[in-house]
Design an enzyme around this catalytic site. Structure first.
Site, short mmCIF file in Angstrom:
data_model
loop_
_atom_site.label_atom_id
_atom_site.label_comp_id
_atom_site.label_asym_id
_atom_site.label_seq_id
_atom_site.Cartn_x
_atom_site.Cartn_y
_atom_site.Cartn_z
N CYS A 1 1.31 -0.99 -0.09
CA CYS A 1 -0.38 0.48 0.19
C CYS A 1 1.29 0.83 0.34
O CYS A 1 0.93 2.25 -0.67
CB CYS A 1 -1.12 0.02 1.26
SG CYS A 1 -0.15 -0.61 2.53
N HIS B 1 -2.68 5.43 6.28
CA HIS B 1 -2.10 5.80 6.24
C HIS B 1 -1.47 7.31 6.21
O HIS B 1 -2.69 7.92 5.67
CB HIS B 1 -0.16 5.12 5.74
CG HIS B 1 -0.48 3.49 5.48
ND1 HIS B 1 0.06 3.20 7.03
CD2 HIS B 1 -0.70 2.41 4.83
CE1 HIS B 1 -0.09 1.54 7.40
NE2 HIS B 1 -0.42 1.58 5.60
N1 NAD Z 1 -4.04 -4.69 4.74
C1 NAD Z 1 -2.84 -4.09 4.44
O1 NAD Z 1 -3.22 -3.13 4.62
C2 NAD Z 1 -2.30 -3.96 3.39
C3 NAD Z 1 -2.08 -3.66 2.29
C4 NAD Z 1 -1.64 -3.53 1.32
C5 NAD Z 1 -0.83 -5.29 1.19
N2 NAD Z 1 -1.10 -6.08 2.41
C6 NAD Z 1 -0.73 -7.26 2.12
O2 NAD Z 1 -2.07 -8.58 1.58
C7 NAD Z 1 -0.98 -9.23 1.60
C8 NAD Z 1 -2.92 -10.15 2.83
O3 NAD Z 1 -3.25 -9.00 3.81
P1 NAD Z 1 -4.63 -8.84 4.55
O4 NAD Z 1 -4.16 -7.46 4.85
O5 NAD Z 1 -5.63 -8.99 4.01
O6 NAD Z 1 -4.22 -10.07 5.85
P2 NAD Z 1 -5.33 -10.63 6.18
O7 NAD Z 1 -4.75 -11.74 7.08
O8 NAD Z 1 -6.74 -9.54 6.27
O9 NAD Z 1 -5.95 -12.15 4.94
C9 NAD Z 1 -5.56 -12.74 4.97
C10 NAD Z 1 -6.02 -13.88 4.79
O10 NAD Z 1 -5.25 -15.61 4.29
C11 NAD Z 1 -6.11 -16.37 5.12
N3 NAD Z 1 -4.69 -16.93 4.88
C12 NAD Z 1 -4.17 -17.41 6.15
N4 NAD Z 1 -3.32 -18.04 5.78
C13 NAD Z 1 -3.66 -19.08 3.84
C14 NAD Z 1 -2.95 -20.18 3.16
N5 NAD Z 1 -1.96 -20.55 3.17
N6 NAD Z 1 -3.87 -20.14 2.66
C15 NAD Z 1 -4.91 -19.72 1.67
N7 NAD Z 1 -5.63 -18.14 3.02
C16 NAD Z 1 -4.71 -18.02 4.30
C17 NAD Z 1 -6.67 -15.52 6.09
O11 NAD Z 1 -7.26 -17.09 6.98
C18 NAD Z 1 -6.84 -14.52 5.97
O12 NAD Z 1 -8.20 -14.10 5.31
C19 NAD Z 1 0.16 -9.21 2.52
O13 NAD Z 1 1.20 -9.43 1.36
C20 NAD Z 1 0.45 -8.16 4.07
O14 NAD Z 1 1.37 -7.62 2.83
C21 NAD Z 1 -1.89 -6.01 3.32
#
Ligand code: NAD
Ligand code: NAD
Ligand code: NAD
Ligand code: NAD
Lengths: 337, 337, 337, 337
Positions: free
Chosen positions: D140, D220
């Site tokens: 992000c 942010h």
């Molecule tokens: N939330 C943010 O602010 C944000 C912003 C940009 C990028 N990201 C990136 O996006 C990615 C996901 O982050 P998020 O915030 O959506 O996380 P999150 O925890 O909200 O969602 C992750 C999902 O993946 C599932 N999960 C866990 N292990 C798994 C597996 N082995 N197989 C399939 N699903 C599985 C979890 O149950 C959950 O539903 C990360 O790489 C993070 O760094 C997050």
């Protein structure tokens, strides 16, 4: 002995009063307050003569069973130097009071720079306040920036300072201050007023500042960039800052990650109110990339101006030069962590 | 002189160590720690013999230039009583260590009640700990509730206690604790475990507790209802609570609206670390509606168990009875605001 | 078709306007606002005729290039019913305006109960508002409590309600509201005004309420105790609450721990603004100990009164009875999660 | 039609799934999840085929009465492109799964840059992903910085970027994240990893970044300095940024002071979940001092990468060029405020 009075006995005023009491060459002749809250009770328990700042409200102290020594006019008359620590803008209203009694006065950072003869930072421009009638001790943030700028300017010369000030929303006891869950560009215009305020101390400095406000109460945190004129290494800058008496370079091994642990460190060390009079600079953050120096510092808004006020008293009264005063103040308070 | 050792030198442990040092009849033989962070450095500066709690990590102290007095086993051997202030669950692991050296030990509220011979609150059941080998000083919240229940039970008899505990999310330096912007029923089931914990002190008390967690770090706040058996007026209850040595009834005229001002009040009063060992009960909140007593109290999680630990040392060592111990502890610490 | 006008287009007003638009039997004739901020721009984009609430400030809308439909007086004249959603106390000032035009008016919970003919909650006392000129839709907290009291009173009879209201410090966009890091008994006196406010709906109910304020913005959370007259089991109470149309019993398997996940749940469900019009009651918290029922509920301060306002419009206009109105409102909004 | 599968259905995954459904040229063949929480239930209600991400936990979905379409392997087999939105580090573990089925995959910013063939930002380097098997949509913060750098670099040339990232402590529903009352330099070393991450998109850019973490959940906020090579005025830069499709320059007259009002603005506008896909740049903050451009921008961590993921699907599948894809994505989502 210098006779010192404090008008406005809140966050800053009570600390300055205690600091004055700790000095070998000063006497606290009294403090003035408007309302009989918990701080008023404590002043009396400390044996500080308590004066009513506003005549009409004097009876409220009676009602709360708090003995008054008199009205603020009497305090001003008795004092060699007055420290005004009333809320922003009230200091300006009080100016004529000090003038009537021919008592030189110090004001705080909430007042305008043009209210006074000179703005003040002990490390940077102590001598400018010699014999002045009206002196402004600059704000907590400006004090923190000035302590950083002074040695860097002397040692390397500064091309430009760019600083982002991530400011606490309110002091710990200010329960009516927000934000609760936000990050506010504040002011939303750039540059913020902090840069010009630093220029009241360093008129020729190129400095742009950006301000934000966040839901935290303990300390401000500055994200600092200084484009230096000369060559520098991170180690040299670190040594330079470690050699200053009011900048504390936090050693890595203490494992301090923010203001919470810093304050706990100060409380554990027995500091009164857990005060951190020094700029607190993270050692591992000091970095040099080309001409650009970067670092993070935390500034304890409630207390970093306290030793500066003490020094300003001597500067105005012309009883010591900068080095003597700073050393006396530091020894009396127990500066150094 | 009672020789006391402290194992686990964090939030609770460092405060208990300082409190032991302040007692006329106790000597601190040392403290044990796992890592050389800022608290370890401070222990050494305080002159407290520092022992490594985990042998394998002893060299880390060397690396940080911190001198060790030995390993925790030696400390346990030397002490008449050990105070274990390690994190929840570690105390249970340490039990055999204390047993091996035949050293009676105190544990904190994070341990299970059935680890020990008796749970402890000085005001309520001091005598139960006489000569015990393993005693648990109940948690901050349970201590706060017990201090309230004891006098009310004695004076009026209690039909039922219903308490909602609005708990701080983490201590001020615990930067990895949330929530940031939420109010969490915690636990989501009712009643919470706090009621049964109070029953380790008052086995026959009818009490239902509800817990929540909020984004604040300074103190817990309890919203209390006690259905009394006898007739009471708010004034009588207030007098009763004012007469207790470890409940501070906050006077209205101090104008204290929450934990921020309470802590500032304590810091202004010179309390070490701004600690509030007492239950802080808002005077104007004490109300009686029919048989129902209501009040708000703030509980300083970091320190209210400290005097209780000191008393528990004497209880276990059988060197004083409840009244003598409480008085000695209070005098040595400076209880009373 | 009922012609409805909304005066005060902020947190409550804009939601009521949208809800009116969604009703099959209502028409939004316009909204009145004082300043041309982001909400004003949106009203125009939505096609809502925008009226200046304060004549002198009308030109500010010009300056912001926002077209006005006229002055608030014209809106009042045109409307069959006015909904006043101005800040606390302003509603009272507006009363004469509505009287002059003979337009019945609804007010919000920030106004005093004695400003109006009757206070209103659809589930509890719909019929009382029939033909009234001035009706107050009770506050978010009182609405939340009333929806709980009504079915319990009918089913079991209530001996006494004791409720601790852990209130959000400010709405998400209210950046000037605190506290930042505190838990404030608020008001410090007990009982709080919320109990008497519930009694404007249930005059004979025994209820004591205690209020606190914490640094959270999303929802209020209520810690509830109801001493019931009749026998009840947790399962029965749960079924009773599940059968109500404006109480949502959160199933355990959703794994929702607080307001953050509740709001996310609502946003995922496509609710406008993530609004939760229902009381949100944690299923696993519903417990019965003897005669005492306990539970936790979260109340979305920004939206729970919205369906109540819609119903109050019909009540005042006498175009439907309670059941018909509630069903129409619920269907039009999409009540139920 | 491109068949798209989403593995990991949390904050990012559910938004990408909805965005895919909104595209005219894409079909969502399913989503994979590990646990049956509230998001799983919603996926099913939305009609999204739900696959078990971990075979052993599949029965938990049964227990929660949630129908599964199969195991994640089947989903990967069926999809033309997989979007992996699992937590940091899990994407790397899943890489072999996608390779086994010869399905090109997108990963999120939590994965290492060297896991993939190329890192991706639609505005800056769309073409680099053509035909790649493994592509990482940058985080992000990096997305927010890249959208700013791209037009400035093209228009003026950039000498150096210095950015202080004031980051939210956790997302609104992440109740276990802190800090509660602190400002944490994070990382404490400078420069932070964000600069090098931007260099995965702009390899030759001079950029130093500093990171902090604060108790806020909504967005942010970046405090930005760009030393430009060419002459620029604030007005020109403003126009340039207003002309970009994914940067929203907040007009002064909206009177938006922070993320709270920004989110409310988005919710009022009917944005799904109140998402702000655009960089939100305060208009009045855009300033030029000499060669130095300054501005504040807020970045909605939960959603700004969503349109980028959609574009990356087309880039990998080579079904559109940058301009076509961005336009299609923007139209389908309703970009622009
Ligand atoms: N939330 C943010 O602010 C944000 C912003 C940009 C990028 N990201 C990136 O996006 C990615 C996901 O982050 P998020 O915030 O959506 O996380 P999150 O925890 O909200 O969602 C992750 C999902 O993946 C599932 N999960 C866990 N292990 C798994 C597996 N082995 N197989 C399939 N699903 C599985 C979890 O149950 C959950 O539903 C990360 O790489 C993070 O760094 C997050
Ligand atoms: N708190 C900080 O973070 C901080 C830091 C640096 C400088 N300052 C500056 O110091 C000054 C004082 O700020 P503070 O935080 O101590 O405020 P404060 O509100 O804590 O204390 C001000 C005191 O002055 C009293 N007062 C009000 N009107 C008065 C009057 N007419 N006469 C005498 N006393 C009066 C108040 O009752 C209060 O006790 C301001 O200029 C402020 O900008 C504050
Ligand atoms: N902090 C509170 O609010 C509070 C209040 C009342 C009771 N308690 C209880 O007091 C106990 C200690 O809590 P705390 O808040 O002081 O924790 P803490 O984390 O602040 O301190 C624990 C200390 O123990 C050390 N430690 C960890 N493992 C150890 C080991 N194996 N041997 C020796 N030392 C070890 C840690 O390094 C740390 O210095 C817990 O049972 C807790 O539930 C805490
Ligand atoms: N926000 C809540 O949590 C909440 C919940 C339930 C009830 N209420 C009650 O609803 C009422 C409105 O509260 P709110 O939160 O929507 O306030 P708000 O400040 O969000 O909105 C009030 C609106 O009224 C406008 N306004 C101010 N003066 C006006 C005037 N003279 N004429 C017309 N408009 C005027 C303001 O510009 C603003 O748009 C209050 O009585 C409040 O107590 C609020």
């Amino acid at each position: 002995m210098l006779s010192v009075g404090v008008n406005g006995y809140g966050t800053i005023g009570k600390r300055v009063a205690d600091a004055v009491v700790a000095q070998p060459d000063m006497e606290l002749v009294g403090v003035a307050k408007t309302r009989p809250n918990y701080e008023a009770g404590r002043a009396v328990k400390n044996g500080y003569p308590l004066y009513a700042a506003i005549e009409e409200r004097a009876e409220k102290f009676d009602a709360a069973d708090i003995d008054l020594a008199g009205l603020v006019e009497e305090l001003v008359e008795e004092a060699d130097v007055m420290v005004d620590a009333t809320p922003s803008g009230i200091g300006a209203e009080n100016k004529s009071l000090y003038e009537e009694h021919d008592t030189p006065a110090l004001y705080q950072g909430g007042e305008d720079a043009d209210l006074v003869d000179t703005s003040f930072n002990a490390r940077a421009n102590f001598a400018d306040a010699a014999g002045a009638d009206h002196v402004r001790v600059v704000s907590c943030n400006t004090t923190g920036l000035s302590r950083l700028v002074a040695p860097l300017e002397e040692e390397y010369g500064i091309e430009k300072v760019r600083a982002t000030l991530v400011r606490r929303g309110g002091d710990p006891a200010q329960t009516d201050r927000g934000p609760i869950n936000d990050i506010l560009p504040n002011p939303r215009t750039i540059p913020s007023h902090h840069g010009p305020d630093v220029q009241t101390i360093f008129p020729d400095l190129a400095i742009d500042t950006l301000g934000l406000k966040v839901p935290a109460t303990l300390m401000h945190t500055h994200s600092i960039n200084v484009s230096l004129n000369g060559d520098a290494t991170a180690d040299e800058v670190r040594e330079l800052l470690e050699s200053q008496s009011r900048t504390f370079v936090i050693p890595e091994h203490l494992d301090i990650d923010g203001a919470g642990k810093l304050k706990e460190f100060a409380l554990d060390a027995g500091r009164p109110r857990g005060d951190l009079w020094e700029n607190c600079i993270w050692g591992e953050s000091i970095s040099v990339e080309g001409d650009d120096l970067y670092l993070f510092q935390a500034i304890h808004q409630e207390s970093d101006v306290v030793p500066e006020n003490v020094d300003a008293i001597r500067a105005v009264a012309e009883t010591a030069d900068a080095d003597e005063s700073i050393e006396t103040t530091n020894d009396a308070l127990g500066m150094g962590l």
